[in-house]
Design a protein around this motif. Structure first.
Motif, PDB file in Angstrom:
ATOM      1  N   SER A  57      -7.680 -17.858  -4.929  1.00  0.00           N
ATOM      2  CA  SER A  57      -7.112 -16.516  -4.792  1.00  0.00           C
ATOM      3  C   SER A  57      -6.972 -15.885  -6.361  1.00  0.00           C
ATOM      4  O   SER A  57      -5.574 -16.189  -6.679  1.00  0.00           O
ATOM      5  N   TRP A  58      -7.804 -15.092  -6.538  1.00  0.00           N
ATOM      6  CA  TRP A  58      -7.574 -14.523  -8.002  1.00  0.00           C
ATOM      7  C   TRP A  58      -6.911 -13.246  -8.145  1.00  0.00           C
ATOM      8  O   TRP A  58      -6.113 -13.284  -9.122  1.00  0.00           O
ATOM      9  N   ARG A  59      -7.315 -12.264  -7.428  1.00  0.00           N
ATOM     10  CA  ARG A  59      -6.682 -11.058  -7.558  1.00  0.00           C
ATOM     11  C   ARG A  59      -6.177 -10.330  -6.322  1.00  0.00           C
ATOM     12  O   ARG A  59      -6.628 -10.366  -5.237  1.00  0.00           O
ATOM     13  N   LEU A  60      -4.791  -9.569  -6.409  1.00  0.00           N
ATOM     14  CA  LEU A  60      -4.470  -8.613  -5.291  1.00  0.00           C
ATOM     15  C   LEU A  60      -4.084  -7.219  -5.978  1.00  0.00           C
ATOM     16  O   LEU A  60      -3.227  -7.535  -6.909  1.00  0.00           O
ATOM     17  N   THR A  61      -4.247  -6.431  -5.242  1.00  0.00           N
ATOM     18  CA  THR A  61      -3.924  -5.006  -5.665  1.00  0.00           C
ATOM     19  C   THR A  61      -3.449  -4.183  -4.359  1.00  0.00           C
ATOM     20  O   THR A  61      -4.155  -4.361  -3.370  1.00  0.00           O
ATOM     21  N   LEU A  62      -2.116  -3.916  -4.314  1.00  0.00           N
ATOM     22  CA  LEU A  62      -1.581  -3.272  -3.114  1.00  0.00           C
ATOM     23  C   LEU A  62      -0.629  -2.092  -3.694  1.00  0.00           C
ATOM     24  O   LEU A  62      -0.053  -2.077  -4.882  1.00  0.00           O
ATOM     25  N   ASP A  63      -0.449  -1.134  -2.650  1.00  0.00           N
ATOM     26  CA  ASP A  63       0.529   0.088  -2.956  1.00  0.00           C
ATOM     27  C   ASP A  63       1.898  -0.642  -2.963  1.00  0.00           C
ATOM     28  O   ASP A  63       1.978  -1.215  -1.955  1.00  0.00           O
ATOM     29  N   ALA A  64       2.851  -0.351  -3.776  1.00  0.00           N
ATOM     30  CA  ALA A  64       4.254  -0.756  -3.835  1.00  0.00           C
ATOM     31  C   ALA A  64       5.000   0.497  -4.294  1.00  0.00           C
ATOM     32  O   ALA A  64       5.383   0.605  -5.543  1.00  0.00           O
ATOM     33  N   ALA A 101      -9.640 -10.471  -4.435  1.00  0.00           N
ATOM     34  CA  ALA A 101     -10.734 -11.020  -5.001  1.00  0.00           C
ATOM     35  C   ALA A 101     -10.318 -12.551  -5.266  1.00  0.00           C
ATOM     36  O   ALA A 101      -9.532 -13.033  -5.468  1.00  0.00           O
ATOM     37  N   TYR A 102     -11.484 -13.266  -4.927  1.00  0.00           N
ATOM     38  CA  TYR A 102     -11.562 -14.586  -5.010  1.00  0.00           C
ATOM     39  C   TYR A 102     -12.497 -15.210  -5.989  1.00  0.00           C
ATOM     40  O   TYR A 102     -13.529 -14.673  -6.258  1.00  0.00           O
ATOM     41  N   LEU A 103     -12.341 -16.376  -6.420  1.00  0.00           N
ATOM     42  CA  LEU A 103     -13.486 -17.360  -7.446  1.00  0.00           C
ATOM     43  C   LEU A 103     -13.753 -18.410  -6.371  1.00  0.00           C
ATOM     44  O   LEU A 103     -12.997 -19.039  -5.710  1.00  0.00           O
ATOM     45  N   SER A 108      -6.364 -22.726  -3.612  1.00  0.00           N
ATOM     46  CA  SER A 108      -5.086 -22.381  -4.859  1.00  0.00           C
ATOM     47  C   SER A 108      -5.163 -20.802  -5.006  1.00  0.00           C
ATOM     48  O   SER A 108      -6.083 -19.996  -4.685  1.00  0.00           O
ATOM     49  N   GLY A 109      -4.092 -20.300  -5.632  1.00  0.00           N
ATOM     50  CA  GLY A 109      -4.247 -18.899  -6.298  1.00  0.00           C
ATOM     51  C   GLY A 109      -3.062 -18.160  -5.657  1.00  0.00           C
ATOM     52  O   GLY A 109      -2.047 -18.657  -5.166  1.00  0.00           O
ATOM     53  N   LEU A 110      -3.396 -16.831  -5.818  1.00  0.00           N
ATOM     54  CA  LEU A 110      -2.358 -15.898  -5.415  1.00  0.00           C
ATOM     55  C   LEU A 110      -1.550 -15.717  -3.875  1.00  0.00           C
ATOM     56  O   LEU A 110      -2.446 -15.868  -3.372  1.00  0.00           O
ATOM     57  N   VAL A 111      -0.429 -16.029  -4.122  1.00  0.00           N
ATOM     58  CA  VAL A 111       0.305 -16.010  -2.577  1.00  0.00           C
ATOM     59  C   VAL A 111       1.499 -14.825  -3.014  1.00  0.00           C
ATOM     60  O   VAL A 111       2.129 -15.144  -3.793  1.00  0.00           O
ATOM     61  N   PRO A 171       7.540   1.114 -10.519  1.00  0.00           N
ATOM     62  CA  PRO A 171       7.484   2.180 -11.486  1.00  0.00           C
ATOM     63  C   PRO A 171       6.114   2.990 -11.228  1.00  0.00           C
ATOM     64  O   PRO A 171       6.118   4.078 -11.096  1.00  0.00           O
ATOM     65  N   ASN A 172       4.987   2.194 -11.326  1.00  0.00           N
ATOM     66  CA  ASN A 172       3.631   2.924 -11.328  1.00  0.00           C
ATOM     67  C   ASN A 172       3.117   2.987  -9.740  1.00  0.00           C
ATOM     68  O   ASN A 172       1.804   3.383  -9.349  1.00  0.00           O
ATOM     69  N   GLY A 173       3.849   2.445  -8.736  1.00  0.00           N
ATOM     70  CA  GLY A 173       3.516   2.611  -7.275  1.00  0.00           C
ATOM     71  C   GLY A 173       2.465   1.544  -6.782  1.00  0.00           C
ATOM     72  O   GLY A 173       2.090   1.439  -5.945  1.00  0.00           O
ATOM     73  N   LEU A 174       2.274   0.465  -7.858  1.00  0.00           N
ATOM     74  CA  LEU A 174       1.054  -0.383  -7.419  1.00  0.00           C
ATOM     75  C   LEU A 174       1.744  -1.957  -7.651  1.00  0.00           C
ATOM     76  O   LEU A 174       2.566  -2.122  -8.679  1.00  0.00           O
ATOM     77  N   LEU A 175       1.237  -2.828  -7.026  1.00  0.00           N
ATOM     78  CA  LEU A 175       1.264  -4.322  -7.397  1.00  0.00           C
ATOM     79  C   LEU A 175      -0.257  -4.626  -7.690  1.00  0.00           C
ATOM     80  O   LEU A 175      -1.109  -4.751  -7.182  1.00  0.00           O
ATOM     81  N   GLU A 176      -0.469  -4.976  -9.048  1.00  0.00           N
ATOM     82  CA  GLU A 176      -1.499  -5.372  -9.460  1.00  0.00           C
ATOM     83  C   GLU A 176      -1.417  -7.005 -10.269  1.00  0.00           C
ATOM     84  O   GLU A 176      -0.882  -6.963 -11.293  1.00  0.00           O
ATOM     85  N   LEU A 177      -1.987  -7.863  -9.204  1.00  0.00           N
ATOM     86  CA  LEU A 177      -1.526  -9.279  -9.616  1.00  0.00           C
ATOM     87  C   LEU A 177      -2.887 -10.110  -9.947  1.00  0.00           C
ATOM     88  O   LEU A 177      -4.016  -9.726  -9.419  1.00  0.00           O
ATOM     89  N   GLU A 178      -2.714 -10.947 -10.732  1.00  0.00           N
ATOM     90  CA  GLU A 178      -3.902 -11.826 -11.215  1.00  0.00           C
ATOM     91  C   GLU A 178      -3.294 -13.319 -11.727  1.00  0.00           C
ATOM     92  O   GLU A 178      -2.403 -13.371 -12.291  1.00  0.00           O
ATOM     93  N   ALA A 179      -4.063 -14.204 -10.980  1.00  0.00           N
ATOM     94  CA  ALA A 179      -3.731 -15.582 -11.119  1.00  0.00           C
ATOM     95  C   ALA A 179      -4.745 -16.383 -11.678  1.00  0.00           C
ATOM     96  O   ALA A 179      -5.908 -16.343 -10.848  1.00  0.00           O
TER      97      ALA A 179
END
Length: 262
Positions: A206-213, A89-91, A62-65, A217-225
């Motif tokens: 799938s818990w967290r993802l951080t990528l440049d985007a 990051a995963y759990l 399960s989790g972030l896609v 506005p801040n140039g980042l994708l910071e995702l958490e599920a």
């Protein structure tokens, strides 16, 4: 589980902008490319929405896609997974005890019979040096193999289970599942290693993802599920404690320093 694309999309939405769609996928549905199986990309296409998968997680996970709505964004994001600059990051819940507070699994992977992912060495050659699991180079099987590293931190313990936060430094197929199982700490309900069918789901998220985007506005994708309530109930057991407090602890642990494999 919601079975229509509009309903699933709305129910699982984490973030959407002009370039991407991030979903908190339920366990039991594929992302894309599964034979004889309906997947997210196919469901969207049937409703007239074209999506480009940036990465994949297993059907049982399960989790972030992360899905791109535009090809330029798809290219920017997939390159980060290829170059291993995407932070993941995963759990997981293991059906075991005895893992340290922090650890590193540094075991090469290969593909064996019937396309099954395995450690590229005999099981008996795996040894623990401090809080790192590895094999000596002389024990690595001949043929194609892939260096693979997973870092983990222990979030919670019960008499029979352990909750882990994990960071796959490399991103191999089935990496976390195979790494944990081969050191004797399999994920609860993982059909790769438990054929009993006794569990409703595999307890990997799938818990967290951080990528440049660059378009953000801040140039980042910071995702958490956050995982659903079913994640915290492995079989007949229950992980005690407030899930939000456990996730807060996991977050603090993942910012700490994990022993470095050498």
């Amino acid at each position: 589980m919601e079975t229509s694309w509009p309903g699933l999309r709305a129910q699982c939405l984490v973030l959407e902008d002009e370039a991407i769609l991030a979903l908190n996928k339920p366990a039991g549905i594929s992302v894309t490319g599964e034979r004889h199986d309906t997947d997210l990309v196919e469901m969207a296409a049937a409703q007239g929405e074209t999506l480009y998968p940036v990465h994949r997680i297993d059907k049982v996970t399960s989790g972030l896609v992360l899905l791109a709505k535009q090809l330029p964004a798809h290219g920017v994001l997939t390159r980060q997974f290829t170059k291993r600059t995407a932070e993941k990051a995963y759990l997981a819940v293991t059906a075991s005890t005895g893992l340290p507070d922090r650890g590193v699994i540094e075991l090469p992977l290969s593909v064996g019979r019937k396309n099954r992912v395995r450690i590229a060495a005999p099981r008996e050659s795996i040894h623990r040096a401090g809080d790192t699991w590895r094999v000596d180079s002389r024990d690595v099987l001949a043929g194609k193999n892939y260096p693979s590293v997973t870092e983990f931190a222990t979030v919670a313990r019960t008499d029979s289970h352990t909750v882990l936060a994990l960071r796959p430094i490399t991103g191999r197929r089935h990496q976390i599942r195979v790494h944990l199982a081969w050191i004797g700490h399999p994920i609860v309900g993982d059909p790769l290693f438990d054929k009993s069918g006794a569990f409703e789901r595999t307890h990997l998220h799938s818990w967290r993802l951080t990528l440049d985007a660059p378009w953000r506005p801040n140039g980042l994708l910071e995702l958490e599920a956050e995982p659903g309530a079913d994640f915290w109930r492995p079989g007949s057991a229950t992980i005690t404690g407030d899930p939000r407090q456990l996730l807060s602890s996991a977050s603090e642990l993942m910012t700490g320093t994990t022993p470095t494999a050498s």
